[in-house]
Scaffold this motif. Structure first.
Motif, PDB file in Angstrom:
ATOM      1  N   TRP A  30      41.962  49.211  50.391  1.00 43.89           N
ATOM      2  CA  TRP A  30      41.966  47.847  49.870  1.00 43.89           C
ATOM      3  C   TRP A  30      42.903  47.739  48.675  1.00 43.89           C
ATOM      4  CZ3 TRP A  30      39.060  45.806  45.416  1.00 43.89           C
ATOM      5  CH2 TRP A  30      38.442  46.797  44.656  1.00 43.89           C
ATOM      6  N   TYR A  31      43.417  46.546  48.496  1.00 41.53           N
ATOM      7  CA  TYR A  31      44.430  46.302  47.479  1.00 41.53           C
ATOM      8  C   TYR A  31      44.034  45.101  46.634  1.00 41.53           C
ATOM      9  CZ  TYR A  31      47.136  48.875  51.000  1.00 41.53           C
ATOM     10  OH  TYR A  31      47.564  49.799  51.923  1.00 41.53           O
ATOM     11  N   VAL A  32      44.474  45.116  45.396  1.00 47.85           N
ATOM     12  CA  VAL A  32      44.336  43.959  44.509  1.00 47.85           C
ATOM     13  C   VAL A  32      45.745  43.563  44.075  1.00 47.85           C
ATOM     14  CG1 VAL A  32      43.485  43.107  42.300  1.00 47.85           C
ATOM     15  CG2 VAL A  32      42.020  44.556  43.724  1.00 47.85           C
ATOM     16  N   ILE A  33      46.133  42.324  44.360  1.00 48.27           N
ATOM     17  CA  ILE A  33      47.491  41.878  44.044  1.00 48.27           C
ATOM     18  C   ILE A  33      47.468  40.586  43.238  1.00 48.27           C
ATOM     19  CG2 ILE A  33      48.386  42.925  46.175  1.00 48.27           C
ATOM     20  CD1 ILE A  33      48.703  40.032  47.274  1.00 48.27           C
ATOM     21  N   THR A  34      48.541  40.373  42.507  1.00 51.82           N
ATOM     22  CA  THR A  34      48.786  39.089  41.863  1.00 51.82           C
ATOM     23  C   THR A  34      50.239  38.720  42.132  1.00 51.82           C
ATOM     24  OG1 THR A  34      48.584  37.830  39.803  1.00 51.82           O
ATOM     25  CG2 THR A  34      49.515  40.038  39.633  1.00 51.82           C
ATOM     26  N   VAL A  35      50.516  37.437  42.165  1.00 52.26           N
ATOM     27  CA  VAL A  35      51.873  36.971  42.441  1.00 52.26           C
ATOM     28  C   VAL A  35      52.406  36.218  41.233  1.00 52.26           C
ATOM     29  CG1 VAL A  35      53.373  35.626  43.957  1.00 52.26           C
ATOM     30  CG2 VAL A  35      51.344  36.749  44.893  1.00 52.26           C
ATOM     31  N   THR A  36      53.521  36.680  40.708  1.00 52.64           N
ATOM     32  CA  THR A  36      54.207  35.969  39.624  1.00 52.64           C
ATOM     33  C   THR A  36      55.172  34.979  40.254  1.00 52.64           C
ATOM     34  OG1 THR A  36      54.056  37.896  38.172  1.00 52.64           O
ATOM     35  CG2 THR A  36      55.696  36.212  37.604  1.00 52.64           C
ATOM     36  N   CYS A  37      54.871  33.702  40.102  1.00 56.28           N
ATOM     37  CA  CYS A  37      55.692  32.661  40.735  1.00 56.28           C
ATOM     38  C   CYS A  37      56.897  32.336  39.861  1.00 56.28           C
ATOM     39  CB  CYS A  37      54.852  31.404  40.964  1.00 56.28           C
ATOM     40  SG  CYS A  37      55.737  30.119  41.879  1.00 56.28           S
ATOM     41  N   LYS A  94      54.091  29.192  33.311  1.00 49.63           N
ATOM     42  CA  LYS A  94      54.516  30.507  32.859  1.00 49.63           C
ATOM     43  C   LYS A  94      53.315  31.290  32.301  1.00 49.63           C
ATOM     44  CE  LYS A  94      58.662  29.370  33.941  1.00 49.63           C
ATOM     45  NZ  LYS A  94      59.224  29.879  35.219  1.00 49.63           N
ATOM     46  N   GLN A  95      53.342  32.586  32.516  1.00 51.06           N
ATOM     47  CA  GLN A  95      52.258  33.435  32.021  1.00 51.06           C
ATOM     48  C   GLN A  95      52.377  33.629  30.511  1.00 51.06           C
ATOM     49  OE1 GLN A  95      52.234  37.174  34.065  1.00 51.06           O
ATOM     50  NE2 GLN A  95      51.197  36.371  35.881  1.00 51.06           N
ATOM     51  N   SER A  96      51.243  33.481  29.845  1.00 52.52           N
ATOM     52  CA  SER A  96      51.199  33.724  28.407  1.00 52.52           C
ATOM     53  C   SER A  96      50.865  35.188  28.153  1.00 52.52           C
ATOM     54  CB  SER A  96      50.124  32.845  27.764  1.00 52.52           C
ATOM     55  OG  SER A  96      48.838  33.215  28.256  1.00 52.52           O
ATOM     56  N   LEU A  97      50.933  35.607  26.910  1.00 46.95           N
ATOM     57  CA  LEU A  97      50.567  36.970  26.543  1.00 46.95           C
ATOM     58  C   LEU A  97      49.100  37.230  26.894  1.00 46.95           C
ATOM     59  CD1 LEU A  97      51.102  39.682  25.179  1.00 46.95           C
ATOM     60  CD2 LEU A  97      50.555  38.600  22.969  1.00 46.95           C
ATOM     61  N   LYS A  98      48.263  36.231  26.663  1.00 47.46           N
ATOM     62  CA  LYS A  98      46.829  36.372  26.995  1.00 47.46           C
ATOM     63  C   LYS A  98      46.647  36.561  28.505  1.00 47.46           C
ATOM     64  CE  LYS A  98      42.342  34.115  26.540  1.00 47.46           C
ATOM     65  NZ  LYS A  98      41.608  32.889  26.095  1.00 47.46           N
ATOM     66  N   ASP A  99      47.417  35.808  29.310  1.00 45.07           N
ATOM     67  CA  ASP A  99      47.336  35.949  30.772  1.00 45.07           C
ATOM     68  C   ASP A  99      47.681  37.375  31.191  1.00 45.07           C
ATOM     69  OD1 ASP A  99      46.664  33.290  31.136  1.00 45.07           O
ATOM     70  OD2 ASP A  99      48.734  32.641  31.432  1.00 45.07           O
TER      71      ASP A  99
END
Length: 380
Positions: free
Chosen positions: A280-287, A294-299
């Motif tokens: 099993w895998y855990v993924i995230t996608v940066t769009c 946009k992703q913040s430092l907290k994200d």
């Protein structure tokens, strides 16, 4: 002028030319006595019956009558004598096998360590030489002799296996066949004196042949060979351009974001993966779409924490990047042959839904053979 490309003298060379190399078939088991040698000899007799030139390079019957009977009229290449400390030891005669050049040679106990003074330290090295001469080899192996499983086997049995072979030997085998027997049946064979002499039975049952050990080793063997088959299937599907998922094995992907509900998703994926005992895998996608938030430092910090949790629970993690979240997930699922996706309930604004649509809806349309689990967000 010095030739820099010249190989050093006596440099070992392994040739993996499929057209010239012999065919390697391994009968693998989880313990002595399951029937590997017997099965190998049966295979040799069957091939001889159909006209193939079959010889025995080495066989260890352990004085088991049924195994001895299977030798039949198969030609046996005489063993050679190796002198060590004024003691003669019998070893397989690799040079005589190569000189005879049969179509098939049967070689028992692939993980055997040769007597000091032999040309090669290990029998698998002799087998490589024979294969490189275009001779087909049928051999036997117990799962505990695989190098990568050495620590696991010690943890299960409390016995440190000293004779191991590198995993690439099994990885490069043309055929792997599991010789299986239930632990109860194996213990019955042991009690009847079919494996060891009667005086050794009680000790064996209290040590290596305990039922809990046999069950664990048997599962290890079945899983290892299933992985080999799965890799072959994946290579075949890739070669043939097959993108459909055949569901021969479950593979789970959990899609997460920086949101707090991602931990719930990861734990759900871990429970299902444990139930299926699957990858099993855990993924995230940066769009990278210009309209994407946009992703913040907290994200980024939250995602790092989520990935740490996923790794602790046994997942492989990955960060994908692209203009379309949907397309990146679809591409990932096709490459990994994913069967189930876990994704959180979409948190897009009305504006985002109107102009970019729902990721879940797009995935449903594009991934017909993947089960998509939509998990509700945690209530704050």
């Amino acid at each position: 002028m010095e030739n820099k490309d010249k190989l050093p003298i006596n440099e070992p060379i392994t040739i993996w030319d499929k057209e010239q190399r012999g065919h390697l078939k391994i009968f693998i088991g989880y313990a002595p006595g399951v029937g590997k040698t017997y099965t190998m000899l049966t295979e040799g007799n069957r091939r001889k019956k159909y006209g193939q030139d079959v010889v025995i390079g080495y066989v260890e019957s352990h004085n088991r009558t049924e195994t001895d009977d299977q030798i039949g009229d198969l030609e046996i290449i005489p063993l050679k004598k190796v002198l060590y400390n004024k003691t003669e030891m019998d070893e397989m005669d690799t040079e005589s096998i190569i000189a005879k050049k049969p179509q098939v040679v049967l070689i028992d106990e692939l993980a055997h360590t040769n007597a000091p003074g032999s040309k090669n330290k290990k029998r698998y090295m002799d087998v490589e030489e024979i294969l490189n001469q275009g001779i087909n080899v049928i051999t036997t192996l117990n799962i505990q002799h695989l190098e990568s499983l050495n620590d696991v086997v010690y943890q299960i049995t409390g016995i440190k296996v000293k004779e191991t072979i590198p995993d690439y030997i099994v990885d490069k085998a043309d055929e792997i066949v599991v010789v299986d027997l239930t632990p109860d049946a194996l213990q019955n064979r042991l009690n009847r004196g079919k494996i060891y002499d009667p005086e050794k039975v009680t000790h064996a049952l209290k040590n290596f042949f305990r039922k809990v050990n046999l069950n664990a080793l048997r599962e290890l063997t079945l899983r290892q060979t299933a992985e080999e088959v799965d890799e072959e299937l994946s290579e075949y599907m890739k070669k043939e351009g097959i993108r459909d998922n055949w569901h021969t094995a479950e593979r789970i992907t959990v899609c997460i974001s920086a949101g707090p509900s991602s931990k719930k998703l990861i734990r759900r994926g871990a429970r299902i993966a444990k139930r299926y005992k699957c990858e099993w895998y855990v993924i995230t996608v940066t769009c990278t779409n210009r309209f994407a938030k946009k992703q913040s430092l907290k994200d980024r910090q939250l995602l790092h924490t989520h990935f740490q949790l996923a790794k602790q629970l046994g997942a492989e993690v990955a960060t994908l990047e692209g203009k379309s979240v949907t397309e990146e997930i679809v591409k990932w699922c096709n490459e990994k042959h994913i069967t189930q996706i876990f994704i959180g309930y979409p948190r897009r604004t009305l504006f985002e839904l109107i102009f970019r649509g729902s990721t879940v809806s797009k995935l449903i349309k594009k991934l017909n053979n993947v089960d998509i689990h939509l998990i509700a967000n945690e209530v704050k």
